[in-house]
Design an enzyme around this catalytic site. Structure first.
Site: not given
Ligand code: GLA
Length: 397
Positions: A133, A136, A169, A181
């Site tokens: 989480g 990476s 992605e 991210d």
């Molecule tokens: C993952 C997804 C993000 C976001 C989070 C939850 O990390 O890649 O885009 O939606 O979950 O906040």
């Protein structure tokens, strides 16, 4: 996807350069580094056009690379101890799978924009735990976006590179993530949290107090259902928007539902859509309040909002699990705690804890021991400061 052992003390940049020499019998020209990220608050709101507050962590991915004259890409992964190869012109969604889908997806996304990236040889190493989480995947994508940019001579701003990586992605790798991210990895600044409006992509960098550390605790739970449940939550939010737009055409995303009108709007949503909407609307408000609290130095208030975010993710959005709930409960009782919550998609993975610097060690000792008593193993822990985002260096003078 990360490469390399997270417990290794050798910097990923060094491992990548050594890997390059071993794999290709040559010396790299450049090195790119991209950090992982942890979201302080604003979970499951990026794809609802909400506001998020991530920071980049010290764990990172490094790519040592050298231009090739043809359109071929060879990538050696230190973690997997294997080399993947592909021809950029031959790429189509799904044509490269596994860890190499990320660099391939980035080359494909650039080519889709008519940017014709050049080929390269590259070696990758990193210490971001895979599937923990901490993004990476986004780090791997951005490091390669920067590499292709350097060898081809593009001049694409980092924010735009982040959008291209999200395209890679979503459409090449096939994961339906939001934009948080990639932008966090691309645009983070040292010592600051990145307040990102996912509708306008406007960014405000907010300094973090020196008196706190960010402690990431990994529950060790890796859930297969994460991506199916993530997609289900996204569909539920879309369904809620469709129903609310029938009542108020100004609602284009859950972002458009203001907290004041939420109670009257909830009447139009059957369960569990009402809970999902309540989380998203409440969470966006919490992010705004948290940003104000940080700017005013009210760190205790920030901590309260963090705990409230966890409760909402647990009860309304239903993306927590026993291990994450236990980590947050233990943290609440631990010395030095300011705030704790699950971070990222949920269903396992990590919690993010804001802890007083002076008590960080005591905090860790308390939570580790408590978690071990409950689940028979200690959680992995990463203590980090807010780190800088994506960068590229020349290795030859
Ligand atoms: C993952 C997804 C993000 C976001 C989070 C939850 O990390 O890649 O885009 O939606 O979950 O906040």
């Amino acid at each position: 996807m990360s490469t390399s052992d997270p417990t290794s003390v050798v910097a990923p940049g060094v491992v990548a350069r050594q890997g390059f020499s071993r794999a290709f019998g040559d010396t790299p020209e450049f090195s790119a580094r991209a950090p992982g990220r942890v979201n302080l608050i604003g979970e499951h709101v990026d794809y609802n056009e909400g506001i998020v507050l991530p920071v980049a962590v010290q764990n990172e991915i490094a790519v040592a690379f050298k231009t090739r004259a043809d359109g071929r890409v060879r990538v050696f992964s230190d973690n997997f101890q294997e080399t993947a190869e592909f021809q950029i012109a031959d790429l189509a969604p799904g044509s490269v799978v596994g860890w190499a889908a990320y660099p391939a997806g980035v080359a494909w996304a650039l080519a889709q924009q008519g940017l014709a990236p050049r080929g390269l040889d590259a070696a990758v190493a990193g210490n971001i735990p895979i599937g923990g989480g901490l993004s990476s995947s986004a780090a791997l994508e951005l490091a390669f976006a920067a590499a292709f940019q350097r060898v081809t001579g593009f001049d694409i701003p980092n924010l735009e590179l982040a959008r291209l990586c999200q395209q890679a992605e979503n459409h090449y790798v096939g994961v339906n993530c939001g934009i948080m991210d990639q932008i966090a990895v691309a645009c983070a600044e040292a010592g600051r949290a990145l307040l990102l409006d996912c509708r306008t992509l406007e960014i405000r960098q907010i300094p973090l107090p020196q008196s706190v550390r960010i402690v990431v605790l990994d529950s060790g739970v890796k859930r297969e259902l994460r991506s199916s449940e993530y997609n289900r939550r996204r569909r539920e939010c879309e369904e809620a928007v469709t129903r609310l737009a029938a009542v108020d055409p100004d609602v284009r995303a859950l972002r458009d539902v203001l907290p004041g009108v939420l109670p009257s709007m909830l009447r139009h949503l059957p369960p569990p859509l009402d809970r999902r909407a309540r989380h998203v609307v409440g969470e966006i408000e919490r992010v705004m309040l948290a940003a104000v609290a940080l700017e005013h130095g009210e760190i205790e208030r920030f901590g309260e909002l963090s705990f409230a975010s966890h409760r909402s993710l647990r009860d309304d959005y239903q993306v927590s699990c026993d291990e994450l709930d236990a980590l947050v409960e233990l943290a609440r009782q631990a010395p030095g705690i300011i705030g704790a919550r699950l971070t990222g998609a949920g269903f396992g993975g990590c919690t993010v804890n804001i802890v007083s610097v002076a008590l960080a060690e005591d905090f860790l000792e308390y939570v580790r021991a408590g978690y071990e008593r409950l689940f028979g193993q200690q959680p992995s822990a990463f203590v980090t400061t807010a780190s800088p985002g994506l960068s590229v260096d020349s290795l030859q003078s």
